[in-house]
Design an enzyme around this catalytic site. Sequence first.
Site, PDB file in Angstrom:
ATOM      1  N   ASP A  69      54.909  10.774  -0.194  1.00 24.08           N
ATOM      2  CA  ASP A  69      54.904  10.017   1.067  1.00 24.08           C
ATOM      3  C   ASP A  69      55.967  10.578   2.012  1.00 24.08           C
ATOM      4  OD1 ASP A  69      54.116   8.116   2.868  1.00 24.08           O
ATOM      5  OD2 ASP A  69      54.713   6.385   1.679  1.00 24.08           O
ATOM      6  N   HIS A 111      58.241   0.583   4.557  1.00 19.84           N
ATOM      7  CA  HIS A 111      58.805   1.579   5.469  1.00 19.84           C
ATOM      8  C   HIS A 111      59.872   0.874   6.299  1.00 19.84           C
ATOM      9  CE1 HIS A 111      56.003   5.070   4.885  1.00 19.84           C
ATOM     10  NE2 HIS A 111      55.413   4.134   4.183  1.00 19.84           N
ATOM     11  N   CYS A 145      53.799   8.154   8.129  1.00 15.63           N
ATOM     12  CA  CYS A 145      52.399   8.365   7.746  1.00 15.63           C
ATOM     13  C   CYS A 145      51.718   9.167   8.849  1.00 15.63           C
ATOM     14  CB  CYS A 145      51.694   7.028   7.538  1.00 15.63           C
ATOM     15  SG  CYS A 145      49.945   7.233   7.167  1.00 15.63           S
ATOM     16  N   ASN A 179      59.894   5.858   4.430  1.00 16.52           N
ATOM     17  CA  ASN A 179      60.042   4.764   3.471  1.00 16.52           C
ATOM     18  C   ASN A 179      61.509   4.350   3.460  1.00 16.52           C
ATOM     19  OD1 ASN A 179      57.961   6.838   2.133  1.00 16.52           O
ATOM     20  ND2 ASN A 179      57.428   4.756   1.561  1.00 16.52           N
TER      21      ASN A 179
HETATM   22  C1  LIG Z   1      39.302  11.085   2.254  1.00 10.80           C
HETATM   23  C2  LIG Z   1      38.961  12.313   3.071  1.00 10.80           C
HETATM   24  C3  LIG Z   1      38.815  13.528   2.184  1.00 10.80           C
HETATM   25  C4  LIG Z   1      37.641  12.041   3.777  1.00 10.80           C
HETATM   26  O1  LIG Z   1      37.434  13.011   4.778  1.00 10.80           O
HETATM   27  P1  LIG Z   1      35.949  13.442   5.192  1.00 10.80           P
HETATM   28  O2  LIG Z   1      36.094  14.475   6.246  1.00 10.80           O
HETATM   29  O3  LIG Z   1      35.186  12.208   5.506  1.00 10.80           O
HETATM   30  O4  LIG Z   1      35.477  14.047   3.796  1.00 10.80           O
HETATM   31  P2  LIG Z   1      34.246  14.881   3.370  1.00 10.80           P
HETATM   32  O5  LIG Z   1      33.900  14.400   1.985  1.00 10.80           O
HETATM   33  O6  LIG Z   1      33.196  14.899   4.433  1.00 10.80           O
HETATM   34  O7  LIG Z   1      34.868  16.352   3.227  1.00 10.80           O
HETATM   35  C5  LIG Z   1      35.298  17.106   4.342  1.00 10.80           C
HETATM   36  C6  LIG Z   1      36.012  18.365   3.860  1.00 10.80           C
HETATM   37  O8  LIG Z   1      37.170  18.001   3.119  1.00 10.80           O
HETATM   38  C7  LIG Z   1      37.089  18.505   1.775  1.00 10.80           C
HETATM   39  N1  LIG Z   1      37.651  17.518   0.861  1.00 10.80           N
HETATM   40  C8  LIG Z   1      37.201  16.268   0.686  1.00 10.80           C
HETATM   41  N2  LIG Z   1      37.977  15.650  -0.220  1.00 10.80           N
HETATM   42  C9  LIG Z   1      38.910  16.524  -0.605  1.00 10.80           C
HETATM   43  C10 LIG Z   1      39.981  16.446  -1.522  1.00 10.80           C
HETATM   44  N3  LIG Z   1      40.240  15.333  -2.213  1.00 10.80           N
HETATM   45  N4  LIG Z   1      40.757  17.525  -1.689  1.00 10.80           N
HETATM   46  C11 LIG Z   1      40.522  18.661  -0.987  1.00 10.80           C
HETATM   47  N5  LIG Z   1      39.519  18.795  -0.083  1.00 10.80           N
HETATM   48  C12 LIG Z   1      38.719  17.722   0.091  1.00 10.80           C
HETATM   49  C13 LIG Z   1      35.609  18.735   1.554  1.00 10.80           C
HETATM   50  O9  LIG Z   1      35.421  19.687   0.543  1.00 10.80           O
HETATM   51  C14 LIG Z   1      35.167  19.215   2.915  1.00 10.80           C
HETATM   52  O10 LIG Z   1      35.594  20.548   3.081  1.00 10.80           O
HETATM   53  P3  LIG Z   1      34.757  21.576   3.997  1.00 10.80           P
HETATM   54  O11 LIG Z   1      33.386  21.571   3.368  1.00 10.80           O
HETATM   55  O12 LIG Z   1      34.785  21.004   5.395  1.00 10.80           O
HETATM   56  O13 LIG Z   1      35.520  22.863   3.860  1.00 10.80           O
HETATM   57  C15 LIG Z   1      40.033  12.588   4.153  1.00 10.80           C
HETATM   58  O14 LIG Z   1      39.988  11.551   5.083  1.00 10.80           O
HETATM   59  C16 LIG Z   1      41.412  12.691   3.602  1.00 10.80           C
HETATM   60  O15 LIG Z   1      41.748  13.618   2.860  1.00 10.80           O
HETATM   61  N6  LIG Z   1      42.289  11.735   3.955  1.00 10.80           N
HETATM   62  C17 LIG Z   1      43.615  11.705   3.428  1.00 10.80           C
HETATM   63  C18 LIG Z   1      44.520  11.002   4.375  1.00 10.80           C
HETATM   64  C19 LIG Z   1      45.902  10.922   3.764  1.00 10.80           C
HETATM   65  O16 LIG Z   1      46.238  11.624   2.821  1.00 10.80           O
HETATM   66  N7  LIG Z   1      46.742  10.012   4.313  1.00 10.80           N
HETATM   67  C20 LIG Z   1      48.060   9.848   3.855  1.00 10.80           C
HETATM   68  C21 LIG Z   1      48.106   9.198   2.505  1.00 10.80           C
HETATM   69  S1  LIG Z   1      47.915   7.426   2.568  1.00 10.80           S
HETATM   70  C22 LIG Z   1      49.494   6.880   2.878  1.00 10.80           C
HETATM   71  O17 LIG Z   1      50.379   7.653   3.134  1.00 10.80           O
HETATM   72  C23 LIG Z   1      49.744   5.415   2.777  1.00 10.80           C
HETATM   73  C24 LIG Z   1      50.502   5.014   1.498  1.00 10.80           C
HETATM   74  C25 LIG Z   1      49.670   5.313   0.251  1.00 10.80           C
HETATM   75  O18 LIG Z   1      51.714   5.740   1.375  1.00 10.80           O
HETATM   76  C26 LIG Z   1      50.810   3.526   1.517  1.00 10.80           C
HETATM   77  C27 LIG Z   1      51.299   3.034   2.897  1.00 10.80           C
HETATM   78  O19 LIG Z   1      52.478   3.224   3.241  1.00 10.80           O
HETATM   79  O20 LIG Z   1      50.469   2.470   3.593  1.00 10.80           O
END
Ligand SMILES: CC(C)(COP(=O)([O-])OP(=O)([O-])OC[C@H]1O[C@@H](n2cnc3c(N)ncnc32)[C@H](O)[C@@H]1OP(=O)([O-])[O-])[C@@H](O)C(=O)NCCC(=O)NCCSC(=O)C[C@@](C)(O)CC(=O)[O-]
Length: 304
Positions: free
Chosen positions: A19, A212, A243, A252
């Site tokens: 994070d 946070h 984030c 955080n």
């Molecule tokens: C969920 C998706 C993937 C949907 O994203 P999408 O674009 O809807 O996904 P998709 O399934 O259509 O895939 C698009 C592309 O991403 C690739 N892909 C798909 N999945 C993966 C994967 N797992 N690893 C690597 N690559 C991946 C997939 O292969 C494809 O590649 P392309 O064909 O275009 O070359 C995207 O929105 C995403 O990765 N989001 C992550 C956002 C994120 O990490 N946010 C920060 C973390 S959450 C946070 O910090 C909050 C927390 C937890 O700390 C608590 C708080 O404080 O609130």
Amino acid sequence: MNHATLPQRVKIVEVGPRDGLQNEKQTIPAEVKIRLVDMLSDAGFPNIEAASFVSPKWVPQMATSAEVMAGITRRPGTVYSALAPNMKGFDAALAAGVDEVVIFGAASEAFSQKNINCSIAESIERFRDVAEATKRHGLKLRAAVSCALGCPYQGEVPVAAVRDVVARLRALGCDEIDIADTIGVATPRKVYAAMEAAMREFPVEGLSGHFHDTYGQAVANIYAALEVGISIFHSSVAGLGGCPYAKGATGNVATEDVLYLMQGLGIETGINLDKVVDAGQFIAGHLGRPASRAGNAIAAKRGA
Ligand SMILES: CC(C)(COP(=O)([O-])OP(=O)([O-])OC[C@H]1O[C@@H](n2cnc3c(N)ncnc32)[C@H](O)[C@@H]1OP(=O)([O-])[O-])[C@@H](O)C(=O)NCCC(=O)NCCSC(=O)C[C@@](C)(O)CC(=O)[O-]
């Protein structure tokens, strides 16, 4: 004066390597992340969130997660966690040998769309496969509920929404559920209300506070959560973070500040604060920014 009975021991989950670093604009070499995780392991954390197997297009900083997991020295007794939003992420997390898989949902529809590109209901369906595979491989399963205390897009988030998503995540078999103040807007009474709503659906022992510190309320919010019996808290060394899908949110709550609080309250953590201060000075030095308040104060006192 009335004093609530606080837990005697708490679990601190160090989330700085994930994070904390995910939002950094400068590319941080994998060796630096590995050194940070190793320093944190040496400080005795029971749980370190070390990686995130998400799309590198969405969060480029986490693209080195497999390299980081392969390079760290694992301390027996430490659980190493990683985020996995879908089966692609799960497969990578499994291959990297994580001990705990973290699925991450939200109590706000707007945030769910911005963060993982789907509705809350769709996210639960995606998580179902991840949860099932996690259990089948004998790994721990944790879920985060983002924006449980406020949303950068929608504003107020009703406690009923928190309760609803906690119930849906419980049904997936989660071992722990994080109640997250993603943008650091909460104050203690809101924390009581959100935690009490979550406690109606999930055992208090498995709920955690993920705060946070945008408005400087995180330590007060942790105290409020302790008062209602929460005994798991997330924090980032040196207060790293923010984030990528929550503009203006700062890091955080700093681990050094939380450990200082726990020491003062006589609450056991099993973590060596001095070693955490060293880790905080290391990463803050690398990023060229100040470490946490408690970390800087302790470091200054040592140097005096
Ligand atoms: C969920 C998706 C993937 C949907 O994203 P999408 O674009 O809807 O996904 P998709 O399934 O259509 O895939 C698009 C592309 O991403 C690739 N892909 C798909 N999945 C993966 C994967 N797992 N690893 C690597 N690559 C991946 C997939 O292969 C494809 O590649 P392309 O064909 O275009 O070359 C995207 O929105 C995403 O990765 N989001 C992550 C956002 C994120 O990490 N946010 C920060 C973390 S959450 C946070 O910090 C909050 C927390 C937890 O700390 C608590 C708080 O404080 O609130």
